[in-house]
Motif scaffolding. Structure first.
Motif, PDB file in Angstrom:
ATOM      1  N   CYS A 378      20.033  46.779  61.578  1.00 26.93           N
ATOM      2  CA  CYS A 378      20.701  45.480  61.595  1.00 26.93           C
ATOM      3  C   CYS A 378      22.022  45.526  60.830  1.00 26.93           C
ATOM      4  O   CYS A 378      23.045  45.014  61.294  1.00 26.93           O
ATOM      5  CB  CYS A 378      19.765  44.433  61.004  1.00 26.93           C
ATOM      6  N   ALA A 379      22.010  46.146  59.646  1.00 26.92           N
ATOM      7  CA  ALA A 379      23.230  46.245  58.841  1.00 26.92           C
ATOM      8  C   ALA A 379      24.316  47.030  59.573  1.00 26.92           C
ATOM      9  O   ALA A 379      25.490  46.643  59.588  1.00 26.92           O
ATOM     10  CB  ALA A 379      22.912  46.900  57.500  1.00 26.92           C
ATOM     11  N   LEU A 380      23.934  48.143  60.177  1.00 29.52           N
ATOM     12  CA  LEU A 380      24.911  48.960  60.902  1.00 29.52           C
ATOM     13  C   LEU A 380      25.390  48.267  62.173  1.00 29.52           C
ATOM     14  O   LEU A 380      26.543  48.451  62.591  1.00 29.52           O
ATOM     15  CB  LEU A 380      24.311  50.321  61.232  1.00 29.52           C
ATOM     16  N   VAL A 387      25.257  44.904  69.119  1.00 33.23           N
ATOM     17  CA  VAL A 387      23.818  44.660  69.086  1.00 33.23           C
ATOM     18  C   VAL A 387      23.165  45.710  69.966  1.00 33.23           C
ATOM     19  O   VAL A 387      23.525  45.854  71.127  1.00 33.23           O
ATOM     20  CB  VAL A 387      23.457  43.254  69.608  1.00 33.23           C
ATOM     21  N   PRO A 388      22.198  46.471  69.443  1.00 35.03           N
ATOM     22  CA  PRO A 388      21.544  47.501  70.249  1.00 35.03           C
ATOM     23  C   PRO A 388      20.626  46.892  71.304  1.00 35.03           C
ATOM     24  O   PRO A 388      20.156  45.760  71.166  1.00 35.03           O
ATOM     25  CB  PRO A 388      20.722  48.295  69.225  1.00 35.03           C
ATOM     26  N   SER A 419      16.806  39.689  60.346  1.00 36.05           N
ATOM     27  CA  SER A 419      15.851  40.765  60.594  1.00 36.05           C
ATOM     28  C   SER A 419      14.475  40.280  60.148  1.00 36.05           C
ATOM     29  O   SER A 419      14.273  39.961  58.974  1.00 36.05           O
ATOM     30  CB  SER A 419      16.250  42.031  59.828  1.00 36.05           C
ATOM     31  N   ASN A 420      13.531  40.227  61.094  1.00 35.19           N
ATOM     32  CA  ASN A 420      12.208  39.660  60.841  1.00 35.19           C
ATOM     33  C   ASN A 420      11.141  40.729  60.672  1.00 35.19           C
ATOM     34  O   ASN A 420      11.206  41.790  61.309  1.00 35.19           O
ATOM     35  CB  ASN A 420      11.763  38.801  62.035  1.00 35.19           C
ATOM     36  N   SER A 421      10.140  40.440  59.855  1.00 32.78           N
ATOM     37  CA  SER A 421       8.907  41.221  59.814  1.00 32.78           C
ATOM     38  C   SER A 421       7.732  40.267  59.660  1.00 32.78           C
ATOM     39  O   SER A 421       7.824  39.263  58.958  1.00 32.78           O
ATOM     40  CB  SER A 421       8.910  42.218  58.652  1.00 32.78           C
ATOM     41  N   ILE A 422       6.623  40.619  60.326  1.00 32.09           N
ATOM     42  CA  ILE A 422       5.412  39.800  60.318  1.00 32.09           C
ATOM     43  C   ILE A 422       4.233  40.725  60.036  1.00 32.09           C
ATOM     44  O   ILE A 422       4.149  41.813  60.622  1.00 32.09           O
ATOM     45  CB  ILE A 422       5.214  39.087  61.670  1.00 32.09           C
ATOM     46  N   LEU A 433      21.556  39.041  56.906  1.00 37.13           N
ATOM     47  CA  LEU A 433      22.600  40.002  56.577  1.00 37.13           C
ATOM     48  C   LEU A 433      23.912  39.555  57.199  1.00 37.13           C
ATOM     49  O   LEU A 433      23.929  38.874  58.238  1.00 37.13           O
ATOM     50  CB  LEU A 433      22.240  41.399  57.095  1.00 37.13           C
ATOM     51  N   ALA A 434      25.004  39.957  56.566  1.00 40.05           N
ATOM     52  CA  ALA A 434      26.326  39.581  57.053  1.00 40.05           C
ATOM     53  C   ALA A 434      27.296  40.750  56.843  1.00 40.05           C
ATOM     54  O   ALA A 434      27.089  41.590  55.951  1.00 40.05           O
ATOM     55  CB  ALA A 434      26.846  38.344  56.310  1.00 40.05           C
ATOM     56  N   PRO A 435      28.343  40.814  57.661  1.00 35.81           N
ATOM     57  CA  PRO A 435      29.389  41.803  57.395  1.00 35.81           C
ATOM     58  C   PRO A 435      30.019  41.520  56.045  1.00 35.81           C
ATOM     59  O   PRO A 435      30.182  40.342  55.663  1.00 35.81           O
ATOM     60  CB  PRO A 435      30.392  41.591  58.537  1.00 35.81           C
ATOM     61  N   TYR A 436      30.372  42.547  55.317  1.00 34.57           N
ATOM     62  CA  TYR A 436      30.989  42.323  54.011  1.00 34.57           C
ATOM     63  C   TYR A 436      32.417  41.843  54.181  1.00 34.57           C
ATOM     64  O   TYR A 436      33.211  42.407  54.926  1.00 34.57           O
ATOM     65  CB  TYR A 436      30.986  43.614  53.168  1.00 34.57           C
ATOM     66  N   GLN A 437      32.720  40.759  53.463  1.00 35.14           N
ATOM     67  CA  GLN A 437      34.080  40.236  53.414  1.00 35.14           C
ATOM     68  C   GLN A 437      34.432  39.974  51.961  1.00 35.14           C
ATOM     69  O   GLN A 437      33.603  39.470  51.202  1.00 35.14           O
ATOM     70  CB  GLN A 437      34.193  38.942  54.230  1.00 35.14           C
TER      71      GLN A 437
END
Length: 438
Positions: A378-380, A387-388, A419-422, A433-437
């Motif tokens: 997700c970060a990459l 988006v893959p 990004s989810n986990s269950i 997550l967000a792009p760094y600015q």
């Protein structure tokens, strides 16, 4: 951003938290590049599984880690002999993450570790939060057989410290000399995401300046395969390319996977002070419980939707700002439909039109490592404006009203992604997550 009062009536300004290092061991290969390239290409890394136990329970595929040579990857012969696979995977992934973050240098006086912290890094402010959903199942199985066949005197004296799931965190702290909070969180398949969220909070609220976090798993043991198969959770598909099909109408269960994902988090000030390369920023975290069932998710997705909303609220974004969702997406009937309905609930729509991807089409379900691996992807994805796709997905399921990609979406800048986990037990976790600015 509001200030938070502590118990001494002082105020703490919540700090920005960034990712400066990542490492991976996955069915796609050793290293983050192998993982992300497979994700972008939609290349399935699931392979045949052939042994007597798997055959007996009609399981034919798994997300196996191939070509893993612990010695060549930096472990000593003693470590390779004594450490369980989940610990070895964690160490190799962490080595990559710490090197990428430029936080270690070669050690000259410690035979057990090739590393020491770089000059100026405060070990007492460097936490470790690293989990495993199950822990050392191979040794547990082998020593149990030994107990039954040869008696209690023959059980290894290292049995307990070898199998317990917190030992990965402990070994990582020893390897790098990290003396901050050292913890292990176990929330089944949500473990990796929860560990990252816990590390994020330690930094955000000033308890640590840096953290090494993530998850590791060695779930392809005979007893794990038999247990999951008899639970009805695993697919019986024999074709690796058709085995893990998140959100597809023909999905038939998840594929067991193994490996590890590691991330280095830092406060923004700490990262800027040493001129670190910043990959992305973690801007929010949400965690909820279903209070519903030990294995099945609550069907409406209310708990998952709340976790996503909590992460967005902390980040200061609206649902309409979401660029994409890296879904838990296990390729099981209940999980995928529940998560799809949760996203629709969050967006207040009958069909979610934001792009959805699931990394499990490539790796299978890496259980306690899954959330960490997916956070890396997700970060990459944010850093590369894409988006893959979801490997294995071909035909949409009306019960999963979400937009699943079959090809990479490129040249796609985003404000934020989730990004989810269950996990079994009703655990729902979400990272924002967000792009760094600057």
């Amino acid at each position: 951003m509001s200030k938070i009062e502590n118990n001494r009536n002082n105020t703490i300004e919540p700090r920005r938290v960034v990712i400066t290092g990542m490492g991976a061991v996955s069915p796609a290969g050793i290293g983050v590049d192998a993982l992300f390239n497979a994700a972008v290409d939609g290349k399935c890394a699931i392979s045949p599984l052939e042994n007597e136990v798997a055959e007996a329970v009609n399981i034919h595929v798994a997300g196996l880690v191939h070509d893993f040579d612990a010695i060549q990857l930096g472990l000593t012969k003693k470590q390779a002999r004594r450490w369980e696979k989940f610990v070895q995977y964690a160490v190799v992934a962490a080595d990559e993450a710490m090197k990428q973050a430029n936080l270690v240098q070669n050690s000259e006086d410690n035979n057990e570790s090739p590393w020491q912290l770089s000059d100026g890094i405060d070990a007492h402010r460097f936490a470790v939060v690293f989990g495993s959903g199950i822990g050392g199942m191979d040794t547990f199985t082998n020593e149990s057989v030994k107990l039954h066949e040869k008696g209690g005197k023959r059980v290894s004296p290292l049995f307990i410290p070898t199998i317990i799931s917190n030992i990965a965190a402990g070994e990582l702290a020893i390897r790098f000399g990290l003396k901050g909070e050292c913890t292990n969180c176990v929330v089944a398949c949500a473990t990796g995401t929860q560990c990252i969220g816990d590390a994020y909070r330690l930094i955000r609220f000033g308890i640590a300046d840096r953290a090494l976090c993530g998850g590791a798993e060695e779930s392809i043991s005979d007893i794990s395969i038999a247990g999951f198969a008899n639970l009805g959770a695993l697919t019986h598909e024999s074709d690796p390319l058709l085995a893990s099909r998140p959100f597809d109408i023909n999905r038939s269960g998840f594929v067991a996977g193994e490996g590890a994902g590691a991330l280095v988090l830092e406060s923004l000030d700490s990262a800027l002070e040493r001129n670190a390369h910043i990959i992305a920023e973690i801007v929010g975290f949400g965690a909820t419980g279903d209070a519903y069932h030990i294995t099945a998710p609550e069907p409406s997705g209310e708990g998952v939707a709340r976790a996503m909303q909590m992460a967005l609220d902390e980040a200061g974004f609206e649902p309409s700002d979401i660029g994409h969702l890296n879904a838990h997406g296990t390729s099981t009937g209940l999980n995928d439909s529940t998560e799809a309905h949760a996203l629709c609930k969050l967006l207040d729509t009958d069909k979610a039109d934001i792009p959805v991807t699931s990394t499990k089409g490539i790796t299978g379900h890496m259980l306690g490592a899954a959330g960490a691996i997916e956070a890396i992807v997700c970060a990459l994805s944010l850093a590369n404006n894409l988006v893959p796709p979801t490997a294995g997905f071909a035909e949409a399921d009306p019960e999963c009203p979400v937009t699943v990609l079959t090809e990479a979406l490129r040249n796609y800048p985003q404000k934020i992604a989730l990004s989810n986990s269950i996990g079994f037990g009703g655990h729902n976790t979400t990272l924002a997550l967000a792009p760094y600015q600057e």
